[in-house]
Design a protein around this motif. Sequence first.
Motif, short mmCIF file in Angstrom:
data_model
loop_
_atom_site.label_atom_id
_atom_site.label_comp_id
_atom_site.label_asym_id
_atom_site.label_seq_id
_atom_site.Cartn_x
_atom_site.Cartn_y
_atom_site.Cartn_z
N ARG A 1 9.63 -8.54 6.52
CA ARG A 1 9.96 -7.71 5.98
C ARG A 1 7.56 -7.96 4.93
O ARG A 1 6.95 -7.11 3.63
CB ARG A 1 10.53 -7.86 4.51
CG ARG A 1 10.48 -9.25 3.84
CD ARG A 1 11.74 -9.00 3.27
NE ARG A 1 11.83 -10.81 2.23
CZ ARG A 1 12.35 -11.95 3.26
NH1 ARG A 1 12.82 -11.47 4.67
NH2 ARG A 1 12.86 -12.82 2.92
N HIS A 2 7.11 -9.09 5.09
CA HIS A 2 6.21 -9.76 4.65
C HIS A 2 5.24 -9.29 4.84
O HIS A 2 3.68 -9.10 3.87
CB HIS A 2 5.65 -11.08 4.40
CG HIS A 2 5.63 -11.66 5.82
ND1 HIS A 2 6.94 -11.22 6.76
CD2 HIS A 2 4.95 -11.78 6.93
CE1 HIS A 2 6.51 -12.44 7.65
NE2 HIS A 2 5.35 -12.26 7.97
N ASN A 3 5.25 -8.11 6.20
CA ASN A 3 4.22 -7.66 6.92
C ASN A 3 3.62 -6.20 5.12
O ASN A 3 2.47 -5.46 5.37
CB ASN A 3 4.33 -7.42 7.85
CG ASN A 3 4.40 -8.23 8.44
OD1 ASN A 3 3.18 -9.25 8.60
ND2 ASN A 3 5.08 -8.00 10.19
N TRP A 4 4.90 -5.63 4.91
CA TRP A 4 4.67 -4.79 4.05
C TRP A 4 4.95 -4.42 3.07
O TRP A 4 4.28 -3.85 2.11
CB TRP A 4 5.95 -3.69 5.12
CG TRP A 4 5.73 -3.42 6.01
CD1 TRP A 4 5.39 -3.13 6.83
CD2 TRP A 4 6.62 -3.62 7.37
NE1 TRP A 4 5.08 -2.94 8.58
CE2 TRP A 4 6.14 -3.83 8.18
CE3 TRP A 4 7.45 -4.23 7.24
CZ2 TRP A 4 7.31 -3.87 9.65
CZ3 TRP A 4 8.60 -4.56 7.92
CH2 TRP A 4 8.31 -3.96 9.37
N ALA B 1 0.40 -1.43 0.06
CA ALA B 1 -0.22 0.13 -0.51
C ALA B 1 1.06 1.00 -0.02
O ALA B 1 1.92 1.33 0.23
CB ALA B 1 -0.71 0.19 1.43
N PRO B 2 0.31 2.42 -0.13
CA PRO B 2 0.76 3.39 0.20
C PRO B 2 1.25 4.05 1.27
O PRO B 2 1.07 3.18 2.27
CB PRO B 2 0.00 4.94 -0.57
CG PRO B 2 -0.92 4.07 -1.36
CD PRO B 2 -1.21 2.87 -0.82
N LEU B 3 2.94 4.63 1.38
CA LEU B 3 3.36 4.57 2.63
C LEU B 3 2.36 4.93 4.12
O LEU B 3 2.90 5.22 5.00
CB LEU B 3 4.68 5.77 2.09
CG LEU B 3 5.99 5.04 1.98
CD1 LEU B 3 7.37 5.92 2.27
CD2 LEU B 3 6.49 4.05 2.91
N HIS B 4 1.84 6.26 3.46
CA HIS B 4 0.75 6.51 4.52
C HIS B 4 -0.30 5.64 4.69
O HIS B 4 -0.77 6.61 5.79
CB HIS B 4 0.42 7.85 3.44
CG HIS B 4 -0.55 7.76 2.01
ND1 HIS B 4 -0.30 7.90 1.30
CD2 HIS B 4 -2.07 7.99 2.02
CE1 HIS B 4 -1.17 7.42 0.39
NE2 HIS B 4 -2.45 7.62 0.82
N ASP B 5 -0.82 4.34 4.46
CA ASP B 5 -1.84 3.29 4.76
C ASP B 5 -1.03 3.17 5.70
O ASP B 5 -0.18 2.99 6.35
CB ASP B 5 -1.48 2.93 3.23
CG ASP B 5 -3.21 1.49 3.85
OD1 ASP B 5 -2.52 1.64 4.53
OD2 ASP B 5 -3.91 2.01 2.79
N PRO B 6 -2.16 3.18 6.92
CA PRO B 6 -1.60 2.01 8.32
C PRO B 6 -1.18 1.54 8.20
O PRO B 6 -0.17 -0.05 8.74
CB PRO B 6 -3.33 2.03 8.75
CG PRO B 6 -4.03 3.07 7.58
CD PRO B 6 -3.36 3.20 6.55
N ILE B 7 -1.64 0.14 7.43
CA ILE B 7 -0.40 -1.74 6.72
C ILE B 7 0.81 -1.40 6.16
O ILE B 7 1.79 -1.76 7.42
CB ILE B 7 -1.18 -2.09 5.13
CG1 ILE B 7 -2.41 -2.79 5.58
CG2 ILE B 7 -0.27 -3.16 4.74
CD1 ILE B 7 -2.93 -2.87 3.89
N MET B 8 1.31 0.10 6.05
CA MET B 8 3.01 0.12 6.18
C MET B 8 3.31 1.33 7.19
O MET B 8 4.69 1.39 7.49
CB MET B 8 2.81 1.74 4.64
CG MET B 8 3.22 0.34 3.53
SD MET B 8 4.07 -0.73 3.20
CE MET B 8 5.07 -0.54 2.89
N ALA B 9 2.51 1.57 8.14
CA ALA B 9 2.72 2.86 9.66
C ALA B 9 3.81 2.30 10.02
O ALA B 9 5.08 3.18 10.29
CB ALA B 9 1.25 2.94 9.88
#
Length: 163
Positions: free
Chosen positions: A101-104, A23-31
Motif C-alpha cells: 500500500r505504501h507504493n500508492w 496521485a490521481p488514479l490515472h497517474d502511472p504511480i497508481m497504475a
Amino acid sequence: MTSHEPVPQAYQLAQINIALMKAPLHDPIMAEFASGLDQVNAIADQSPGFVWRLKDEGGNATRIRAFADERILVNLSVWSSLESLKTYVYQSLHGEFFVRRHNWFEKYQEAHFAMWWIPAGHIPSIEEAGEKLDHLQQHGDSEIAFTFAKPYPSPLESYYPAS
C-alpha cells in the motif's frame, strides 16, 4: 425451529477503510493499484462471509468522494463475521496489495480503518462510517468502533458468551 436449523444471524460486521492516494488514479504511480482493483473486488464479492460493499455503476467506489480531500478513496463493506473479513484482508490477493500500500498511498495520520457491529440486513451509510472513524480517532477502540488490534465481540456474543 428445530435444533438442526441455523440460528438467524442477528449482527454483521461493517468496516470502513480510507486511503490517501499519492496521485490521481490515472497517474502511472497508481497504475498497478488501479489495474488490480477489479480482481481484488471480485475476490471480495466471492469470499465466504462477504455480504455487501459500496460501489458505483463502474463496480467499485473509486469515483465516490465522501471526504473533502479528493485524494481519499473509501472502502465500505459488510461481512458476516470478523473472521471472514480478516481472512479476506490478510489471506487473499487483497493481502498482497495491502503489504504494498505504501507504493500508492500516503501514510494517513488519523484513524483510517474502523469496524463496528450492525443489525443483520442494515446497510451502513458513508456518514455513519465517517462517524465511526471519528469516534475511533477520539476515543480509541471500543464497542462503538474498533480495529483488528482490539476487536470487540458482537452484541449477541457479549450477551451470550461462548462457554
